[in-house]
Design a protein around this motif. Sequence first.
Motif, mmCIF file in Angstrom:
data_model
loop_
_atom_site.group_PDB
_atom_site.id
_atom_site.type_symbol
_atom_site.label_atom_id
_atom_site.label_comp_id
_atom_site.label_asym_id
_atom_site.label_seq_id
_atom_site.Cartn_x
_atom_site.Cartn_y
_atom_site.Cartn_z
ATOM 1 N N GLY A 198 -6.263 4.936 -2.611
ATOM 2 C CA GLY A 198 -6.047 4.229 -3.872
ATOM 3 C C GLY A 198 -4.905 3.249 -3.852
ATOM 4 N N GLU A 199 -3.907 3.509 -3.045
ATOM 5 C CA GLU A 199 -2.736 2.635 -2.991
ATOM 6 C C GLU A 199 -1.944 3.039 -1.750
ATOM 7 O OE1 GLU A 199 0.243 3.787 -5.930
ATOM 8 O OE2 GLU A 199 -0.984 5.529 -6.359
ATOM 9 N N PRO A 200 -1.011 2.183 -1.351
ATOM 10 C CA PRO A 200 -0.195 2.569 -0.203
ATOM 11 C C PRO A 200 0.576 3.842 -0.527
ATOM 12 C CG PRO A 200 0.129 0.233 -0.757
ATOM 13 C CD PRO A 200 -0.661 0.849 -1.876
ATOM 14 N N ASP A 221 -5.259 8.944 5.532
ATOM 15 C CA ASP A 221 -4.895 7.916 4.556
ATOM 16 C C ASP A 221 -5.967 6.837 4.662
ATOM 17 O OD1 ASP A 221 -3.866 5.708 3.207
ATOM 18 O OD2 ASP A 221 -1.909 5.761 4.191
ATOM 19 N N THR A 222 -6.869 6.816 3.681
ATOM 20 C CA THR A 222 -8.076 6.000 3.789
ATOM 21 C C THR A 222 -7.936 4.725 2.976
ATOM 22 O OG1 THR A 222 -9.061 7.083 1.864
ATOM 23 C CG2 THR A 222 -9.460 8.104 4.006
ATOM 24 N N TRP A 223 -7.942 3.588 3.648
ATOM 25 C CA TRP A 223 -7.884 2.305 2.936
ATOM 26 C C TRP A 223 -9.290 1.760 2.716
ATOM 27 C CZ3 TRP A 223 -9.905 -2.442 4.281
ATOM 28 C CH2 TRP A 223 -9.654 -3.471 3.351
ATOM 29 N N TRP A 224 -9.591 1.433 1.486
ATOM 30 C CA TRP A 224 -10.865 0.777 1.168
ATOM 31 C C TRP A 224 -10.831 0.261 -0.246
ATOM 32 C CZ3 TRP A 224 -14.823 3.582 -1.828
ATOM 33 C CH2 TRP A 224 -14.452 4.875 -2.190
ATOM 34 N N GLN A 225 -11.951 -0.262 -0.731
ATOM 35 C CA GLN A 225 -12.008 -0.930 -2.029
ATOM 36 C C GLN A 225 -13.365 -0.697 -2.683
ATOM 37 O OE1 GLN A 225 -11.630 -4.988 -0.294
ATOM 38 N NE2 GLN A 225 -9.597 -5.007 -1.236
ATOM 39 N N THR A 226 -13.429 -0.951 -3.993
ATOM 40 C CA THR A 226 -14.715 -0.893 -4.687
ATOM 41 C C THR A 226 -15.743 -1.736 -3.923
ATOM 42 O OG1 THR A 226 -13.496 -0.746 -6.765
ATOM 43 C CG2 THR A 226 -15.840 -1.276 -6.926
ATOM 44 N N ASP A 258 -5.743 -8.055 -0.002
ATOM 45 C CA ASP A 258 -4.588 -7.233 0.389
ATOM 46 C C ASP A 258 -3.785 -7.907 1.492
ATOM 47 O OD1 ASP A 258 -4.681 -4.927 -1.232
ATOM 48 O OD2 ASP A 258 -6.262 -4.050 -0.009
ATOM 49 N N ARG A 269 -1.579 -5.680 -2.902
ATOM 50 C CA ARG A 269 -2.372 -6.845 -3.287
ATOM 51 C C ARG A 269 -1.545 -8.124 -3.154
ATOM 52 N NH1 ARG A 269 -7.788 -5.639 -4.032
ATOM 53 N NH2 ARG A 269 -7.812 -7.753 -4.868
ATOM 54 N N ASN A 285 -1.980 -2.748 -9.041
ATOM 55 C CA ASN A 285 -2.513 -1.430 -8.732
ATOM 56 C C ASN A 285 -1.658 -0.376 -9.443
ATOM 57 O OD1 ASN A 285 -3.298 1.011 -7.539
ATOM 58 N ND2 ASN A 285 -3.927 -0.044 -5.664
ATOM 59 N N ARG A 296 -7.122 -0.522 -10.526
ATOM 60 C CA ARG A 296 -6.918 -1.962 -10.492
ATOM 61 C C ARG A 296 -6.944 -2.557 -11.873
ATOM 62 N NH1 ARG A 296 -10.979 -3.840 -5.844
ATOM 63 N NH2 ARG A 296 -10.808 -5.787 -6.983
HETATM 64 C C1 6R9 Z 1 -10.912 2.963 -3.049
HETATM 65 C C2 6R9 Z 1 -10.147 2.181 -4.047
HETATM 66 C C3 6R9 Z 1 -8.736 -1.131 -3.951
HETATM 67 C C4 6R9 Z 1 -7.302 -1.504 -3.663
HETATM 68 C C5 6R9 Z 1 -7.127 -2.084 -2.286
HETATM 69 C C6 6R9 Z 1 -5.689 -1.725 -1.974
HETATM 70 C C7 6R9 Z 1 -5.513 -0.382 -2.619
HETATM 71 C C8 6R9 Z 1 -6.771 1.604 -1.695
HETATM 72 C C9 6R9 Z 1 -5.430 2.262 -0.127
HETATM 73 C C10 6R9 Z 1 -4.882 1.118 -0.715
HETATM 74 C C11 6R9 Z 1 -3.097 1.190 0.746
HETATM 75 C C12 6R9 Z 1 -4.700 2.886 0.957
HETATM 76 N N1 6R9 Z 1 -5.735 0.741 -1.698
HETATM 77 N N2 6R9 Z 1 -6.598 2.535 -0.751
HETATM 78 N N3 6R9 Z 1 -3.725 0.582 -0.286
HETATM 79 N N4 6R9 Z 1 -3.542 2.303 1.347
HETATM 80 N N5 6R9 Z 1 -5.130 4.006 1.565
HETATM 81 O O1 6R9 Z 1 -9.020 2.492 -4.348
HETATM 82 O O2 6R9 Z 1 -10.792 1.076 -4.567
HETATM 83 O O3 6R9 Z 1 -10.002 0.809 -6.963
HETATM 84 O O4 6R9 Z 1 -11.209 -1.029 -5.709
HETATM 85 O O5 6R9 Z 1 -8.841 -0.441 -5.184
HETATM 86 O O6 6R9 Z 1 -6.480 -0.337 -3.676
HETATM 87 O O7 6R9 Z 1 -4.834 -2.654 -2.561
HETATM 88 O O8 6R9 Z 1 -7.388 -3.457 -2.284
HETATM 89 P P1 6R9 Z 1 -10.256 0.093 -5.679
#
Ligand code: 6R9
Length: 648
Positions: free
Chosen positions: A386-388, A410-415, A499, A514, A520, A525
Amino acid sequence: MSNKIYPVDAAYAAQTRITRAQYEALYAESVADPEGFWSRIAQRLDWIRPFTQVKDVSFAVEDFRIRWFADGALNVSANCLDRHLASRGDKTAIVFEGDDPADSRRITYRELHAEVCRAANLLRNLGIGKGDRVAIYLPMIPEAAVAMLACARIGAVHSVVFGGFSPDSLAGRIADSQCKLVITADEGLRGGKKVPLKANVDEALTRPGTTSVETVLVVRRTGAPIAMQTPRDRWWAALVAEQAAECAPEAVNAEDPLFILYTSGSTGKPKGVLHTSGGYLTYVSYTHECVFDLREDDVYWCTADVGWVTGHSYVVYGPLANGATTLMFEGVPNWPDISRFWQVVDKHQVTIFYTAPTAIRALMREGEEPVRRTSRQSIRLLGTVGEPINPEAWEWYHRVVGDGRCPIVDTWWQTETGGALITPLPGAIDAKPGSATLPFFGVKPAIVDTNGAVQEGACEGNLILTDSWPGQMRTVYGDHERFIDTYFRTYPGAYFTGDGARRDADGYYWITGRVDDVINVSGHRIGTAEVESALVAHPKVAEAAVVGCPHDLKGQGIYAYVTLKAGENGSEELRKELVQWVRKEIGPIASPDYLQWAPGLPKTRSGKIMRRILRKIAENATDQLGDTSTLADPGVVQNLVEQRLIRA
Ligand code: 6R9
């Protein structure tokens, strides 16, 4: 940046499905031969009509397409339910833990299948067919998953709207995708407090553009008396119970839409992120299995609400496609007390726990004792999204929640990405607190400078993805041009994530946050433009500019600069009124944390607000304002600096 390395535990590595060597070999294959790789991985699903085409992608704006498995057909709900019945019919599919600790139940795959079939038959009888949009505005109760899967079963497209959104936000989403049906509950229940969901729907449906809605199905959750409008409003339970428990799944093309999920961008209204069926399900089921190193007897708990993408991919679709036991929690981490998460873990013997940094920071503030008084011995793996995550929170999560024995992913991803793109695999990749580590199979990240030049080796810049993966969003609903403009024009030939990131000498990625006008807040978001337009809708506001600021618990807070109309006074009372106003217009998650009166805003001579300067003032970094000489009236900055609200 912490340089500490947490190597993969030797015992863990000895029993993992994917070792470091296997990760490297599979990654190399996945980028050298994406067609071969993904066509093999997609065999994990049941296809009604097998695909012969695998990847058909061009990110070039003049010849744009993203298609995966395009000539195949499948049914997402059959993949999540029917195919498990023979071997897992009596296995628990959903563990429901209610807001009230006395309220919990288990639903087997056989029961869930029957319920989804009944709900799908009901939707059909109400005239919902393939491609029709259905809004789902429900709390975290099993009916939310049933409703999503029932849509998938008949090829209808769901649009889940988070229960914390206001009637106006709900109305905007319903209107944008012209939903025919809304599924809601009488009330939601969170932390002992009631949320008037049905009343919000009633209000939303008085707004212009929402006349597409023919039926409102109401789940009885709290039993509160609510107004039912006939013939529009119908009780869910009574109608579902009348239906047959079998419903033939519709054959759905791989590229037919599965859902729309609205998310905030840097400009304008929230956009309807559209995901399709075959590629999305392949990607979320495979990442769910690999990232969480899933085992048959795991009890998996992702604390996200189904109103967000994490709830779609990693509460419902990924886990159920994998035949896993997924826990749905209706409540909040601190109710009835601050140990609730860990009480739930012990009660249901949760083995995998996945949550957001903001929750970890809030719990960390309450000290170790509320955690230590619970066992948590069942947990074997922890995750964040969800965030760093700041390294201190990572270390605390590891040491206190995981007793120092559980890997953290620690999973980075997005909608937009559908599933995790940069993430450790727990048996393969050494962790560094604060880093999402390395790309998942098939994912090709790159870091560019502001001119778009790709950087090599250790570097920092903007994060792009140079090739597609099956879980990628396909369009912005109703506005394909906006999709292309938003993501593919900034860096031609690549998807721009919005990002910033750093890559270290080991090739690890560190997401810095971002770089666009998206804030965030607690992992959610919020577009600055949305908050600004809510503020200027107030009769006393002339102009508003909104930026993110550092916030200990939320990661980022919302900092608003407001210019009032001539003759209005910036009183404490009006400040509170404006905060309430935004809350009501968008929802509680968008309430400004700081609201500063601004006699003027710093603008260029062409009238563009210089947000860079406003961000620095909100960060209290007033020594880094940079060049203000291009401003139309450099004097306004001095006033804003003097009146700034954060000084620590
Ligand atoms: C899955 C989700 C996406 C934005 C993304 C980024 C931040 C999500 C993160 C992370 C650092 C992580 N973000 N996971 N930043 N480390 N593990 O959260 O989707 O609500 O679309 O937000 O959240 O900035 O661009 P969403």
